[in-house]
Design a protein around this motif. Structure first.
Motif, short mmCIF file in Angstrom:
data_model
loop_
_atom_site.label_atom_id
_atom_site.label_comp_id
_atom_site.label_asym_id
_atom_site.label_seq_id
_atom_site.Cartn_x
_atom_site.Cartn_y
_atom_site.Cartn_z
N LEU A 105 -24.86 -27.25 40.73
CA LEU A 105 -24.23 -26.48 41.78
C LEU A 105 -25.23 -26.57 42.93
CD1 LEU A 105 -22.37 -23.63 40.03
CD2 LEU A 105 -21.42 -25.88 41.08
N LEU A 106 -26.48 -26.40 42.73
CA LEU A 106 -27.57 -26.27 43.62
C LEU A 106 -27.69 -27.42 44.43
CD1 LEU A 106 -30.62 -24.02 42.67
CD2 LEU A 106 -29.23 -23.92 44.68
N THR A 107 -27.51 -28.68 43.63
CA THR A 107 -27.84 -30.03 44.07
C THR A 107 -26.62 -30.65 44.31
OG1 THR A 107 -28.05 -30.80 41.79
CG2 THR A 107 -30.05 -30.16 42.67
N GLU A 108 -25.44 -30.02 44.41
CA GLU A 108 -24.21 -30.26 44.76
C GLU A 108 -23.70 -31.57 43.85
OE1 GLU A 108 -23.17 -30.63 48.92
OE2 GLU A 108 -23.91 -28.40 48.56
N ARG A 109 -23.96 -31.54 42.44
CA ARG A 109 -23.69 -32.45 41.58
C ARG A 109 -22.20 -31.99 40.98
NH1 ARG A 109 -29.07 -33.52 40.84
NH2 ARG A 109 -29.57 -35.50 40.93
N ASP A 110 -21.76 -32.85 40.06
CA ASP A 110 -20.35 -32.29 39.47
C ASP A 110 -20.57 -31.40 38.19
OD1 ASP A 110 -17.85 -31.92 38.45
OD2 ASP A 110 -17.39 -34.22 38.53
N ALA A 111 -20.59 -30.14 38.34
CA ALA A 111 -20.84 -29.29 37.51
C ALA A 111 -19.79 -29.21 36.36
CB ALA A 111 -21.02 -27.74 37.79
N ALA A 112 -18.73 -29.56 36.71
CA ALA A 112 -17.54 -29.57 36.05
C ALA A 112 -17.43 -30.64 34.74
CB ALA A 112 -16.12 -29.57 36.60
N GLU A 113 -18.11 -31.63 35.30
CA GLU A 113 -18.24 -32.88 34.34
C GLU A 113 -19.35 -32.61 33.49
OE1 GLU A 113 -16.39 -35.54 34.58
OE2 GLU A 113 -17.42 -36.68 33.00
N LEU A 114 -20.28 -31.88 33.92
CA LEU A 114 -21.32 -31.66 33.16
C LEU A 114 -20.79 -30.47 31.76
CD1 LEU A 114 -24.80 -30.05 34.39
CD2 LEU A 114 -23.55 -29.03 32.42
N LEU A 115 -19.91 -29.63 32.08
CA LEU A 115 -19.28 -28.74 31.27
C LEU A 115 -18.53 -29.55 30.27
CD1 LEU A 115 -18.74 -25.80 33.46
CD2 LEU A 115 -20.27 -25.96 31.54
N ASP A 116 -17.65 -30.52 30.98
CA ASP A 116 -16.70 -31.40 29.96
C ASP A 116 -17.67 -32.18 29.09
OD1 ASP A 116 -14.48 -30.51 30.60
OD2 ASP A 116 -13.79 -32.20 31.92
N THR A 117 -18.54 -32.63 29.50
CA THR A 117 -19.39 -33.60 28.38
C THR A 117 -20.05 -32.87 27.32
OG1 THR A 117 -20.15 -34.84 30.47
CG2 THR A 117 -21.42 -35.22 28.52
#
Ligand SMILES: Nc1ncnc2c1ncn2[C@@H]1O[C@H](COP(=O)(O)OP(=O)(O)OP(=O)(O)O)[C@@H](O)[C@H]1O
Ligand SMILES: [Mg+2]
Lengths: 174, 231
Positions: A105-117
Protein backbone atom coordinates in the motif's frame (compact mmCIF):
# COMPACT_ATOMS: atom_id res chain seq x y z
CA UNK A 1 10.33 -11.99 8.58
CA UNK A 2 12.78 -10.44 6.12
CA UNK A 3 14.14 -7.28 7.79
CA UNK A 4 16.23 -6.35 4.77
CA UNK A 5 13.25 -6.47 2.40
CA UNK A 6 11.18 -4.48 4.88
CA UNK A 7 13.84 -1.75 5.19
CA UNK A 8 14.27 -1.73 1.42
CA UNK A 9 10.51 -1.36 0.97
CA UNK A 10 10.46 1.56 3.41
CA UNK A 11 13.21 3.22 1.38
CA UNK A 12 11.13 2.87 -1.74
CA UNK A 13 8.61 5.31 -0.34
CA UNK A 14 11.43 7.92 -0.13
CA UNK A 15 15.14 8.34 0.79
CA UNK A 16 15.82 8.31 4.54
CA UNK A 17 18.62 8.61 7.04
CA UNK A 18 19.53 5.51 9.05
CA UNK A 19 17.92 6.79 12.29
CA UNK A 20 14.79 7.77 10.43
CA UNK A 21 14.60 4.33 8.86
CA UNK A 22 14.85 2.62 12.25
CA UNK A 23 12.12 4.85 13.63
CA UNK A 24 9.81 4.13 10.70
CA UNK A 25 10.38 0.40 11.08
CA UNK A 26 9.76 0.43 14.84
CA UNK A 27 6.60 2.48 14.47
CA UNK A 28 5.02 0.29 11.83
CA UNK A 29 6.37 -3.20 12.40
CA UNK A 30 8.51 -3.26 15.54
CA UNK A 31 5.97 -2.88 18.32
CA UNK A 32 7.20 -5.86 20.27
CA UNK A 33 10.72 -6.03 18.87
CA UNK A 34 12.38 -2.72 17.95
CA UNK A 35 15.49 -2.88 15.73
CA UNK A 36 19.01 -2.23 17.01
CA UNK A 37 21.00 0.45 15.21
CA UNK A 38 23.57 -2.25 14.53
CA UNK A 39 21.01 -4.28 12.57
CA UNK A 40 20.09 -1.27 10.46
CA UNK A 41 23.70 -0.46 9.56
CA UNK A 42 24.76 -4.02 8.84
CA UNK A 43 21.70 -4.37 6.61
CA UNK A 44 22.45 -1.05 4.87
CA UNK A 45 26.04 -2.06 4.14
CA UNK A 46 24.89 -5.39 2.67
CA UNK A 47 22.24 -3.68 0.52
CA UNK A 48 24.86 -1.13 -0.63
CA UNK A 49 27.26 -3.91 -1.58
CA UNK A 50 24.51 -5.65 -3.57
CA UNK A 51 23.63 -2.45 -5.41
CA UNK A 52 20.06 -2.35 -4.08
CA UNK A 53 20.53 1.05 -2.40
CA UNK A 54 22.92 3.98 -2.75
CA UNK A 55 24.10 6.81 -0.50
CA UNK A 56 22.11 9.84 -1.46
CA UNK A 57 23.79 12.43 0.81
CA UNK A 58 25.73 12.80 4.04
CA UNK A 59 25.01 15.30 6.77
CA UNK A 60 27.86 17.19 8.34
CA UNK A 61 29.26 15.58 11.47
CA UNK A 62 29.97 12.12 10.06
CA UNK A 63 28.94 8.79 11.56
CA UNK A 64 26.83 6.15 9.82
CA UNK A 65 23.52 7.54 11.12
CA UNK A 66 24.19 10.73 9.13
CA UNK A 67 24.08 8.98 5.79
CA UNK A 68 20.96 9.28 3.70
CA UNK A 69 20.04 6.15 1.71
CA UNK A 70 17.98 5.84 -1.48
CA UNK A 71 16.71 2.75 -3.27
CA UNK A 72 18.11 1.88 -6.73
CA UNK A 73 16.20 0.42 -9.69
CA UNK A 74 17.61 -3.00 -8.79
CA UNK A 75 16.28 -2.46 -5.27
CA UNK A 76 12.79 -1.61 -6.54
CA UNK A 77 12.81 -4.81 -8.62
CA UNK A 78 13.89 -6.78 -5.56
CA UNK A 79 11.02 -5.40 -3.46
CA UNK A 80 8.56 -6.13 -6.28
CA UNK A 81 9.74 -9.73 -6.51
CA UNK A 82 9.54 -10.26 -2.78
CA UNK A 83 6.03 -8.83 -2.57
CA UNK A 84 4.79 -10.88 -5.51
CA UNK A 85 6.23 -14.17 -4.22
CA UNK A 86 3.72 -16.00 -2.01
CA UNK A 87 4.98 -17.14 1.37
CA UNK A 88 5.08 -20.83 2.12
CA UNK A 89 1.85 -21.35 4.07
CA UNK A 90 2.59 -22.11 7.70
CA UNK A 91 1.17 -21.11 11.05
CA UNK A 92 2.06 -17.69 12.44
CA UNK A 93 2.57 -16.07 9.06
CA UNK A 94 0.51 -13.03 10.02
CA UNK A 95 3.40 -10.68 10.75
CA UNK A 96 5.14 -11.14 7.41
CA UNK A 97 1.85 -11.00 5.50
CA UNK A 98 0.82 -7.89 7.38
CA UNK A 99 4.16 -6.30 6.56
CA UNK A 100 3.82 -7.14 2.88
CA UNK A 101 0.32 -5.67 2.68
CA UNK A 102 1.35 -2.42 4.37
CA UNK A 103 4.42 -2.05 2.16
CA UNK A 104 2.42 -2.78 -0.98
CA UNK A 105 0.00 0.00 0.00
CA UNK A 106 2.84 2.39 0.89
CA UNK A 107 4.49 1.85 -2.47
CA UNK A 108 1.17 2.04 -4.35
CA UNK A 109 1.31 -1.55 -5.55
CA UNK A 110 -1.67 -3.86 -5.97
CA UNK A 111 -2.20 -5.19 -2.44
CA UNK A 112 -5.38 -7.02 -3.47
CA UNK A 113 -3.36 -9.02 -5.99
CA UNK A 114 -0.84 -9.92 -3.30
CA UNK A 115 -3.65 -11.20 -1.07
CA UNK A 116 -5.22 -13.18 -3.93
CA UNK A 117 -1.89 -14.81 -4.77
CA UNK A 118 -1.44 -15.84 -1.15
CA UNK A 119 -5.01 -17.10 -0.97
CA UNK A 120 -4.47 -19.34 -4.00
CA UNK A 121 -1.27 -20.69 -2.44
CA UNK A 122 -3.06 -21.49 0.80
CA UNK A 123 -5.88 -23.31 -0.96
CA UNK A 124 -3.42 -25.34 -3.00
CA UNK A 125 -1.82 -26.63 0.18
CA UNK A 126 -5.24 -27.23 1.74
CA UNK A 127 -6.17 -29.37 -1.28
CA UNK A 128 -2.99 -31.44 -0.93
CA UNK A 129 -3.69 -31.98 2.77
CA UNK A 130 -7.30 -32.93 2.05
CA UNK A 131 -6.15 -35.56 -0.46
CA UNK A 132 -3.53 -36.87 1.96
CA UNK A 133 -6.13 -37.09 4.67
CA UNK A 134 -8.38 -39.18 2.47
CA UNK A 135 -5.72 -41.73 1.68
CA UNK A 136 -4.21 -41.82 5.17
CA UNK A 137 -4.90 -43.54 8.47
CA UNK A 138 -6.39 -41.85 11.52
CA UNK A 139 -3.05 -40.41 12.64
CA UNK A 140 -2.55 -38.80 9.21
CA UNK A 141 -6.06 -37.44 9.38
CA UNK A 142 -5.51 -35.79 12.75
CA UNK A 143 -2.20 -34.26 11.71
CA UNK A 144 -3.64 -32.95 8.44
CA UNK A 145 -6.69 -31.59 10.25
CA UNK A 146 -4.52 -29.62 12.62
CA UNK A 147 -2.73 -28.01 9.68
CA UNK A 148 -6.00 -27.45 7.82
CA UNK A 149 -7.62 -25.58 10.71
CA UNK A 150 -4.58 -23.29 11.01
CA UNK A 151 -4.54 -22.61 7.29
CA UNK A 152 -8.26 -21.91 7.42
CA UNK A 153 -7.64 -19.28 10.08
CA UNK A 154 -4.97 -17.64 7.91
CA UNK A 155 -7.32 -17.67 4.96
CA UNK A 156 -10.07 -16.00 6.91
CA UNK A 157 -7.59 -13.32 7.88
CA UNK A 158 -6.63 -12.88 4.21
CA UNK A 159 -10.29 -12.47 3.25
CA UNK A 160 -11.03 -10.04 6.04
CA UNK A 161 -7.96 -7.99 5.14
CA UNK A 162 -8.99 -7.96 1.48
CA UNK A 163 -12.37 -6.60 2.54
CA UNK A 164 -10.72 -3.86 4.63
CA UNK A 165 -8.05 -2.88 2.15
CA UNK A 166 -9.48 0.54 1.27
CA UNK A 167 -9.67 1.49 4.92
CA UNK A 168 -6.16 0.24 5.62
CA UNK A 169 -4.81 2.13 2.59
CA UNK A 170 -6.20 5.39 3.97
CA UNK A 171 -4.57 4.82 7.35
CA UNK A 172 -1.22 3.75 5.94
CA UNK A 173 -0.94 6.64 3.50
CA UNK A 174 -2.02 9.25 6.02
CA UNK B 1 -23.80 -15.87 -33.38
CA UNK B 2 -20.94 -17.87 -31.96
CA UNK B 3 -20.04 -17.41 -28.34
CA UNK B 4 -16.49 -17.78 -27.12
CA UNK B 5 -16.72 -21.12 -25.32
CA UNK B 6 -13.59 -22.79 -24.08
CA UNK B 7 -13.00 -26.04 -25.90
CA UNK B 8 -14.63 -28.99 -24.27
CA UNK B 9 -16.39 -27.13 -21.47
CA UNK B 10 -19.58 -28.88 -20.36
CA UNK B 11 -21.16 -25.69 -19.04
CA UNK B 12 -19.96 -22.17 -19.69
CA UNK B 13 -21.10 -18.63 -19.21
CA UNK B 14 -19.87 -15.50 -20.90
CA UNK B 15 -20.21 -11.87 -19.80
CA UNK B 16 -23.22 -12.35 -17.52
CA UNK B 17 -25.00 -9.26 -16.23
CA UNK B 18 -27.86 -9.30 -13.75
CA UNK B 19 -29.29 -6.34 -11.85
CA UNK B 20 -31.95 -6.45 -9.15
CA UNK B 21 -33.57 -3.00 -9.01
CA UNK B 22 -30.50 -0.81 -8.74
CA UNK B 23 -28.29 -3.56 -7.24
CA UNK B 24 -25.87 -5.07 -9.75
CA UNK B 25 -25.53 -8.74 -8.70
CA UNK B 26 -23.49 -9.83 -11.73
CA UNK B 27 -21.40 -7.43 -13.80
CA UNK B 28 -19.62 -9.30 -16.57
CA UNK B 29 -19.06 -12.74 -15.02
CA UNK B 30 -17.42 -15.56 -17.01
CA UNK B 31 -17.40 -19.19 -15.93
CA UNK B 32 -16.72 -22.65 -17.25
CA UNK B 33 -16.63 -26.20 -15.96
CA UNK B 34 -15.74 -29.56 -17.50
CA UNK B 35 -17.33 -32.99 -17.02
CA UNK B 36 -16.13 -34.63 -13.82
CA UNK B 37 -14.74 -31.38 -12.46
CA UNK B 38 -15.51 -29.89 -9.04
CA UNK B 39 -15.26 -26.09 -8.96
CA UNK B 40 -15.63 -24.09 -5.74
CA UNK B 41 -17.26 -20.66 -6.05
CA UNK B 42 -16.10 -18.41 -3.21
CA UNK B 43 -16.22 -14.72 -2.36
CA UNK B 44 -17.68 -12.28 0.17
CA UNK B 45 -21.33 -12.27 1.17
CA UNK B 46 -23.46 -10.47 -1.40
CA UNK B 47 -20.80 -10.68 -4.12
CA UNK B 48 -23.09 -12.59 -6.51
CA UNK B 49 -22.25 -16.30 -5.93
CA UNK B 50 -25.83 -17.53 -5.65
CA UNK B 51 -26.92 -15.32 -8.52
CA UNK B 52 -24.19 -16.84 -10.68
CA UNK B 53 -25.32 -20.34 -9.72
CA UNK B 54 -28.95 -19.49 -10.49
CA UNK B 55 -28.03 -18.11 -13.92
CA UNK B 56 -25.83 -21.11 -14.72
CA UNK B 57 -28.65 -23.49 -13.75
CA UNK B 58 -31.23 -21.62 -15.78
CA UNK B 59 -33.30 -20.75 -12.70
CA UNK B 60 -32.86 -17.02 -13.25
CA UNK B 61 -32.35 -15.54 -16.73
CA UNK B 62 -29.46 -13.05 -16.92
CA UNK B 63 -30.13 -9.54 -18.27
CA UNK B 64 -27.42 -10.13 -20.84
CA UNK B 65 -24.67 -12.62 -21.60
CA UNK B 66 -24.83 -16.28 -22.59
CA UNK B 67 -24.98 -19.63 -20.81
CA UNK B 68 -24.23 -22.80 -22.76
CA UNK B 69 -24.74 -26.40 -21.65
CA UNK B 70 -23.28 -28.92 -24.10
CA UNK B 71 -24.54 -27.60 -27.44
CA UNK B 72 -27.53 -25.75 -26.05
CA UNK B 73 -27.82 -22.01 -25.44
CA UNK B 74 -29.85 -21.58 -22.24
CA UNK B 75 -30.13 -17.84 -22.76
CA UNK B 76 -32.08 -18.45 -25.97
CA UNK B 77 -34.49 -21.00 -24.48
CA UNK B 78 -38.03 -20.36 -23.21
CA UNK B 79 -38.89 -20.98 -19.55
CA UNK B 80 -40.49 -24.36 -20.26
CA UNK B 81 -37.45 -25.58 -22.15
CA UNK B 82 -35.13 -24.52 -19.35
CA UNK B 83 -37.31 -26.27 -16.76
CA UNK B 84 -37.22 -29.47 -18.75
CA UNK B 85 -33.46 -29.23 -19.11
CA UNK B 86 -33.11 -28.65 -15.35
CA UNK B 87 -35.17 -31.72 -14.55
CA UNK B 88 -33.32 -34.05 -16.89
CA UNK B 89 -29.72 -32.76 -16.70
CA UNK B 90 -29.15 -30.94 -13.40
CA UNK B 91 -29.17 -31.89 -9.71
CA UNK B 92 -29.50 -29.44 -6.82
CA UNK B 93 -28.37 -29.36 -3.18
CA UNK B 94 -29.09 -26.34 -0.99
CA UNK B 95 -28.40 -25.43 2.60
CA UNK B 96 -31.84 -26.36 3.94
CA UNK B 97 -35.51 -26.82 3.32
CA UNK B 98 -35.34 -28.77 0.14
CA UNK B 99 -36.95 -32.11 1.02
CA UNK B 100 -40.71 -32.50 0.69
CA UNK B 101 -41.93 -32.95 4.30
CA UNK B 102 -44.89 -35.20 3.43
CA UNK B 103 -42.76 -37.79 1.60
CA UNK B 104 -40.44 -40.44 3.06
CA UNK B 105 -36.72 -40.21 2.37
CA UNK B 106 -37.01 -42.90 -0.31
CA UNK B 107 -39.88 -41.06 -1.99
CA UNK B 108 -37.96 -37.79 -1.83
CA UNK B 109 -34.96 -39.32 -3.57
CA UNK B 110 -37.17 -41.09 -6.11
CA UNK B 111 -39.01 -37.86 -6.96
CA UNK B 112 -36.73 -36.60 -9.77
CA UNK B 113 -37.07 -40.00 -11.48
CA UNK B 114 -40.86 -40.03 -11.08
CA UNK B 115 -40.99 -36.55 -12.65
CA UNK B 116 -39.36 -37.84 -15.81
CA UNK B 117 -41.69 -40.86 -16.00
CA UNK B 118 -39.83 -43.70 -14.28
CA UNK B 119 -42.22 -46.20 -12.63
CA UNK B 120 -42.57 -46.21 -8.86
CA UNK B 121 -40.94 -49.58 -8.19
CA UNK B 122 -37.93 -48.91 -10.36
CA UNK B 123 -37.55 -45.35 -9.02
CA UNK B 124 -37.73 -46.51 -5.39
CA UNK B 125 -35.17 -49.25 -5.98
CA UNK B 126 -32.72 -46.78 -7.47
CA UNK B 127 -33.40 -44.35 -4.63
CA UNK B 128 -32.55 -47.04 -2.06
CA UNK B 129 -29.22 -47.71 -3.81
CA UNK B 130 -28.25 -44.05 -3.47
CA UNK B 131 -29.45 -43.88 0.13
CA UNK B 132 -27.21 -46.83 0.87
CA UNK B 133 -24.25 -45.27 -0.87
CA UNK B 134 -24.71 -42.09 1.19
CA UNK B 135 -24.93 -44.15 4.38
CA UNK B 136 -28.53 -43.22 5.26
CA UNK B 137 -30.49 -46.26 4.12
CA UNK B 138 -31.46 -46.92 7.75
CA UNK B 139 -33.78 -43.90 7.66
CA UNK B 140 -35.29 -44.70 4.26
CA UNK B 141 -38.88 -44.83 5.59
CA UNK B 142 -38.55 -41.72 7.84
CA UNK B 143 -39.93 -38.36 6.86
CA UNK B 144 -37.55 -35.34 6.69
CA UNK B 145 -38.84 -34.09 10.06
CA UNK B 146 -37.63 -37.32 11.67
CA UNK B 147 -33.96 -37.22 10.56
CA UNK B 148 -30.96 -35.14 11.69
CA UNK B 149 -29.57 -32.24 9.66
CA UNK B 150 -26.63 -34.32 8.51
CA UNK B 151 -28.86 -37.22 7.47
CA UNK B 152 -31.24 -34.85 5.67
CA UNK B 153 -28.33 -33.37 3.75
CA UNK B 154 -27.18 -36.82 2.64
CA UNK B 155 -30.71 -37.61 1.50
CA UNK B 156 -30.70 -34.35 -0.49
CA UNK B 157 -27.42 -35.33 -2.13
CA UNK B 158 -28.83 -38.75 -3.00
CA UNK B 159 -31.75 -36.96 -4.63
CA UNK B 160 -29.41 -34.68 -6.59
CA UNK B 161 -27.47 -37.68 -7.89
CA UNK B 162 -30.23 -40.21 -8.58
CA UNK B 163 -31.07 -38.94 -12.08
CA UNK B 164 -27.42 -39.22 -13.19
CA UNK B 165 -27.17 -35.46 -13.87
CA UNK B 166 -24.50 -33.77 -15.96
CA UNK B 167 -24.10 -30.96 -13.44
CA UNK B 168 -24.77 -30.78 -9.72
CA UNK B 169 -25.34 -27.32 -8.29
CA UNK B 170 -24.63 -27.09 -4.56
CA UNK B 171 -25.12 -23.82 -2.65
CA UNK B 172 -23.53 -24.04 0.84
CA UNK B 173 -24.38 -27.77 1.08
CA UNK B 174 -22.56 -28.13 4.41
CA UNK B 175 -23.60 -24.77 5.85
CA UNK B 176 -25.75 -26.29 8.60
CA UNK B 177 -23.47 -29.21 9.51
CA UNK B 178 -20.62 -29.65 12.01
CA UNK B 179 -17.06 -30.21 10.71
CA UNK B 180 -17.09 -33.99 10.80
CA UNK B 181 -20.46 -34.33 9.06
CA UNK B 182 -19.66 -31.56 6.63
CA UNK B 183 -16.47 -33.29 5.56
CA UNK B 184 -18.09 -36.69 5.19
CA UNK B 185 -20.83 -35.11 3.07
CA UNK B 186 -18.19 -33.45 0.87
CA UNK B 187 -16.31 -36.70 0.50
CA UNK B 188 -19.45 -38.60 -0.51
CA UNK B 189 -20.56 -35.85 -2.88
CA UNK B 190 -17.23 -35.46 -4.66
CA UNK B 191 -16.58 -39.22 -4.88
CA UNK B 192 -20.02 -39.87 -6.34
CA UNK B 193 -19.66 -36.98 -8.78
CA UNK B 194 -16.26 -38.17 -9.98
CA UNK B 195 -17.54 -41.72 -10.47
CA UNK B 196 -20.48 -40.55 -12.56
CA UNK B 197 -18.44 -37.83 -14.36
CA UNK B 198 -20.88 -35.19 -13.13
CA UNK B 199 -19.54 -31.64 -12.82
CA UNK B 200 -20.11 -29.93 -9.46
CA UNK B 201 -20.57 -26.18 -9.01
CA UNK B 202 -20.00 -25.77 -5.29
CA UNK B 203 -20.78 -22.40 -3.68
CA UNK B 204 -19.12 -22.16 -0.27
CA UNK B 205 -17.49 -19.63 2.00
CA UNK B 206 -15.60 -22.31 3.92
CA UNK B 207 -12.06 -22.97 2.73
CA UNK B 208 -11.99 -26.48 4.20
CA UNK B 209 -15.02 -27.32 2.07
CA UNK B 210 -13.50 -25.64 -0.99
CA UNK B 211 -10.40 -27.82 -0.49
CA UNK B 212 -12.42 -30.74 -1.89
CA UNK B 213 -12.62 -28.96 -5.25
CA UNK B 214 -10.25 -29.16 -8.21
CA UNK B 215 -10.02 -25.39 -8.51
CA UNK B 216 -11.70 -22.29 -7.16
CA UNK B 217 -13.30 -19.23 -8.64
CA UNK B 218 -13.61 -16.06 -6.56
CA UNK B 219 -16.59 -13.79 -7.15
CA UNK B 220 -16.10 -10.14 -6.26
CA UNK B 221 -18.33 -7.25 -7.25
CA UNK B 222 -20.23 -9.43 -9.70
CA UNK B 223 -17.16 -10.68 -11.55
CA UNK B 224 -15.70 -14.19 -11.32
CA UNK B 225 -11.98 -14.79 -11.22
CA UNK B 226 -10.52 -18.23 -11.93
CA UNK B 227 -7.74 -18.75 -9.38
CA UNK B 228 -6.20 -21.78 -11.09
CA UNK B 229 -3.36 -19.83 -12.69
CA UNK B 230 -2.74 -17.36 -9.85
CA UNK B 231 0.52 -17.37 -7.88
N1 LIG C 1 -34.11 -11.99 -5.74
C1 LIG C 1 -33.41 -10.90 -5.44
N2 LIG C 1 -34.00 -9.68 -5.37
C2 LIG C 1 -33.30 -8.58 -5.10
N3 LIG C 1 -31.96 -8.53 -4.89
C3 LIG C 1 -31.30 -9.71 -4.93
C4 LIG C 1 -31.98 -10.95 -5.20
N4 LIG C 1 -31.06 -11.94 -5.18
C5 LIG C 1 -29.88 -11.35 -4.90
N5 LIG C 1 -30.00 -10.02 -4.75
C6 LIG C 1 -28.90 -9.05 -4.47
O1 LIG C 1 -27.84 -9.31 -5.38
C7 LIG C 1 -26.59 -9.27 -4.73
C8 LIG C 1 -25.87 -10.61 -4.86
O2 LIG C 1 -26.60 -11.58 -4.13
P1 LIG C 1 -26.19 -13.11 -4.06
O3 LIG C 1 -27.30 -13.83 -3.35
O4 LIG C 1 -25.83 -13.61 -5.41
O5 LIG C 1 -24.88 -13.06 -3.15
P2 LIG C 1 -24.02 -14.26 -2.52
O6 LIG C 1 -22.63 -14.06 -3.01
O7 LIG C 1 -24.67 -15.56 -2.79
O8 LIG C 1 -24.08 -13.92 -0.96
P3 LIG C 1 -24.11 -14.90 0.33
O9 LIG C 1 -22.70 -15.38 0.53
O10 LIG C 1 -24.54 -13.98 1.43
O11 LIG C 1 -25.09 -16.00 0.06
C9 LIG C 1 -26.87 -8.86 -3.30
O12 LIG C 1 -26.68 -7.48 -3.19
C10 LIG C 1 -28.32 -9.24 -3.09
O13 LIG C 1 -28.94 -8.42 -2.14
MG1 LIG D 1 -25.60 -17.06 -1.54
Amino acid sequence: MSISHTLLGLLESGPRHGYDLKRAFDERFGHDRPLHYGQVYSTMSRLLKNGLIEVDGVEAGGGPERKRYAITDAGVTDVAEWLARPEKPEPYLQSVLYTKVVLALLTERDAAELLDTQRAEHLRLMRDLTRRKKDGDLADQLICDHALFHLEADLRWLELTAARLDKLAKEVRR
Amino acid sequence: MTTPTATGALLSAHDLHKTYGSTPALAGADFQIHAGEVVAVMGPSGSGKSTLLHCLAGIVPPDSGTVRYKDRDLSAMADAGRSALRRSEFGFVFQFGQLVPELTCTENVALPLRLVGVHRKEANARAREWLERLEVDDVHDHRPGQVSGGQGQRVAIARALVGNPGVIFADEPTGALDSLNGERVMELLTDAARDTRAAVVLVTHESRVAAYSDREVVVRDGKARDMAGVG
